[in-house]
Design a protein around this motif. Structure first.
Motif, PDB file in Angstrom:
ATOM      1  N   THR A  50      -3.623 -13.766 106.948  1.00 30.38           N
ATOM      2  CA  THR A  50      -2.179 -14.015 106.998  1.00 30.38           C
ATOM      3  C   THR A  50      -1.647 -14.134 105.586  1.00 30.38           C
ATOM      4  N   HIS A  51      -0.580 -13.421 105.336  1.00 34.90           N
ATOM      5  CA  HIS A  51       0.104 -13.467 104.044  1.00 34.90           C
ATOM      6  C   HIS A  51       1.486 -14.081 104.271  1.00 34.90           C
ATOM      7  N   TYR A  52       1.863 -15.053 103.439  1.00 38.26           N
ATOM      8  CA  TYR A  52       3.123 -15.756 103.631  1.00 38.26           C
ATOM      9  C   TYR A  52       4.185 -15.209 102.672  1.00 38.26           C
ATOM     10  N   LEU A  53       5.243 -14.732 103.268  1.00 32.52           N
ATOM     11  CA  LEU A  53       6.363 -14.167 102.511  1.00 32.52           C
ATOM     12  C   LEU A  53       7.525 -15.162 102.540  1.00 32.52           C
ATOM     13  N   TYR A  54       8.092 -15.431 101.372  1.00 30.77           N
ATOM     14  CA  TYR A  54       9.210 -16.359 101.250  1.00 30.77           C
ATOM     15  C   TYR A  54      10.488 -15.560 100.973  1.00 30.77           C
ATOM     16  N   LEU A  55      11.549 -15.870 101.700  1.00 32.08           N
ATOM     17  CA  LEU A  55      12.792 -15.131 101.517  1.00 32.08           C
ATOM     18  C   LEU A  55      13.989 -16.057 101.691  1.00 32.08           C
ATOM     19  N   ARG A  56      15.048 -15.717 100.998  1.00 34.15           N
ATOM     20  CA  ARG A  56      16.324 -16.450 101.081  1.00 34.15           C
ATOM     21  C   ARG A  56      17.424 -15.539 100.581  1.00 34.15           C
ATOM     22  N   PRO A  57      18.677 -15.837 100.907  1.00 35.47           N
ATOM     23  CA  PRO A  57      19.783 -15.051 100.323  1.00 35.47           C
ATOM     24  C   PRO A  57      19.760 -15.144  98.794  1.00 35.47           C
ATOM     25  N   ASN A  58      19.998 -14.037  98.165  1.00 36.64           N
ATOM     26  CA  ASN A  58      19.945 -14.019  96.695  1.00 36.64           C
ATOM     27  C   ASN A  58      21.090 -14.841  96.115  1.00 36.64           C
ATOM     28  N   ALA A  59      20.754 -15.661  95.107  1.00 39.33           N
ATOM     29  CA  ALA A  59      21.761 -16.515  94.468  1.00 39.33           C
ATOM     30  C   ALA A  59      21.503 -16.557  92.970  1.00 39.33           C
TER      31      ALA A  59
ATOM     32  N   PRO B 249      26.305 -13.729  89.561  1.00 35.22           N
ATOM     33  CA  PRO B 249      26.388 -12.851  90.743  1.00 35.22           C
ATOM     34  C   PRO B 249      27.154 -11.572  90.453  1.00 35.22           C
ATOM     35  N   THR B 250      26.841 -10.548  91.237  1.00 36.48           N
ATOM     36  CA  THR B 250      27.513  -9.258  91.142  1.00 36.48           C
ATOM     37  C   THR B 250      28.179  -8.943  92.472  1.00 36.48           C
ATOM     38  N   ALA B 251      28.772  -7.765  92.546  1.00 38.91           N
ATOM     39  CA  ALA B 251      29.424  -7.367  93.787  1.00 38.91           C
ATOM     40  C   ALA B 251      28.424  -7.161  94.922  1.00 38.91           C
ATOM     41  N   ASP B 252      27.144  -6.868  94.588  1.00 41.13           N
ATOM     42  CA  ASP B 252      26.126  -6.646  95.613  1.00 41.13           C
ATOM     43  C   ASP B 252      25.427  -7.927  96.040  1.00 41.13           C
ATOM     44  N   THR B 253      25.672  -9.037  95.365  1.00 35.81           N
ATOM     45  CA  THR B 253      24.949 -10.276  95.669  1.00 35.81           C
ATOM     46  C   THR B 253      25.096 -10.730  97.116  1.00 35.81           C
TER      47      THR B 253
ATOM     48  N   VAL C 169      22.861  -2.648 103.556  1.00 36.68           N
ATOM     49  CA  VAL C 169      24.051  -1.800 103.522  1.00 36.68           C
ATOM     50  C   VAL C 169      25.335  -2.637 103.530  1.00 36.68           C
ATOM     51  N   ASP C 170      25.302  -3.816 104.127  1.00 42.76           N
ATOM     52  CA  ASP C 170      26.475  -4.685 104.147  1.00 42.76           C
ATOM     53  C   ASP C 170      26.008  -6.128 104.332  1.00 42.76           C
ATOM     54  N   LYS C 171      26.960  -7.060 104.245  1.00 46.56           N
ATOM     55  CA  LYS C 171      26.632  -8.479 104.366  1.00 46.56           C
ATOM     56  C   LYS C 171      26.177  -8.826 105.779  1.00 46.56           C
ATOM     57  N   ALA C 172      26.742  -8.161 106.788  1.00 44.65           N
ATOM     58  CA  ALA C 172      26.342  -8.433 108.168  1.00 44.65           C
ATOM     59  C   ALA C 172      24.860  -8.128 108.375  1.00 44.65           C
ATOM     60  N   SER C 173      24.372  -7.037 107.812  1.00 44.84           N
ATOM     61  CA  SER C 173      22.949  -6.697 107.938  1.00 44.84           C
ATOM     62  C   SER C 173      22.083  -7.725 107.226  1.00 44.84           C
TER      63      SER C 173
END
Length: 313
Positions: A36-45, A49-53, A149-153
């Motif tokens: 098992t490999h543990y991947l950590y993820l969160r919204p980028n902050a 910040p840029t327009a893609d953040t 592709v967008d914030k909803a995704s």
């Protein structure tokens, strides 16, 4: 890659702001056990910040052999089907080419650029050297930024990841994707040995493209500087740039400067170049002054003698 924890030890599904997502890695010939490999993820902050953040997700501890195809399959197949725009891995090979205008023929990733006159044109990196590895590996604990592709995704992907982590769902690291990817192990190094010696025509084309694009950039820069020298700004001032003026006026100034240097050289290297020459010249000037003084005094004495002998009529 770490062994599967025992059932007696619960693994937290969140650490600080990160969601902990367990990835089930299939057995391989080098490690024939399930892990098992543990991947950590969160919204980028990021700090800046840029327009893609808003549509970015920050990943930590990505598998060392992961590719963009792996990340796309993970989110599209098991985390809500979110669509990804691009994946930027930490330490990815930076572009070594140069940006230059291109034609309408599609080759490589292009972007818009604005020239000195304000015209927008399509540009791409040209003159890049050939790759010597057919597949990049990452350091242990490496990071990546996934841009959706967008914030909803992006929000959907995080929601599904939290749900899977909380439910203890086993996320499979796809074997199908691994079978489609470039081989690892000895096959990877065999391919590297072959790619390390590219064809001379490919290298020459890369160099030619780079120099052509570089010459075009230098010409555009020279034209922009020339325009700055000749066109005053809104306050009426002309920008001072390197290069100076060009034309007959500059040639005339160069000729005058050359004559001035020649004259200065003659004055510097002459009869009084050495110190003893300067002393002798000064002594000679003093002797001339004394001699002139004695001559004037003798002439004055003669005039006085003649004046005494003159009789009035």
């Amino acid at each position: 890659m770490v062994p599967m924890p025992s059932k007696h030890h619960a693994v937290a599904n969140a650490v600080n702001e990160f969601t902990v997502l367990p990835l089930a890695l299939p057995p391989t010939s080098s490690f024939p056990k399930k892990a098992t490999h543990y991947l950590y993820l969160r919204p980028n902050a990021p700090k800046l910040p840029t327009a893609d953040t808003p549509r970015e997700v920050f990943l930590v501890n990505v598998p060392v052999d992961s590719t963009e195809t792996h990340i796309r399959a993970l989110f599209a197949g098991q985390l809500g089907g979110s669509r990804i725009d691009r994946v930027d891995f930490e330490g990815a090979r930076a572009g070594k080419g140069i940006t230059a205008p291109v034609t309408s023929v599609k080759k490589g990733r292009k972007r818009k650029r604005t020239d000195a006159e304000g015209n927008v044109s399509t540009a791409e990196e040209v003159g890049k050297l050939p790759e010597t590895w057919d597949r990049e590996l990452h350091r242990s604990g490496g990071t990546a930024i996934v841009t959706f592709v967008d914030k909803a995704s992006s929000d959907l992907a995080m929601k599904e990841a939290r749900k899977a982590a909380k439910a203890g769902q086993e996320i499979q690291w796809s074997l199908v994707i691994e079978a489609q990817a470039k081989l690892l192990g000895s096959a990877r190094y065999t391919a590297h040995h072959s790619l390390a010696y590219p064809d001379s025509a490919v290298l020459q084309q890369s160099v030619d493209d780079f120099m052509t694009a570089f010459s075009a950039q230098e010409s555009a820069r020279s034209r922009a500087l020339t325009k700055q020298r000749s066109v005053p700004d809104s306050d009426g001032f002309v920008t001072v740039t390197r290069g100076g003026r060009a034309g007959p006026a500059r040639e005339e100034e160069a000729r005058e400067k050359g004559e001035e240097l020649k004259k200065r050289e003659k004055q510097r290297v002459g009869e009084d170049f050495y110190r003893f020459q300067t002393r002798e010249k000064r002594k000679a000037e003093q002797m001339d002054l004394v001699k002139g003084f004695e001559e004037d005094r003798r002439r004055l004495e003669e005039m006085r003698k003649r004046r005494g002998k003159v009789r009035p009529e």
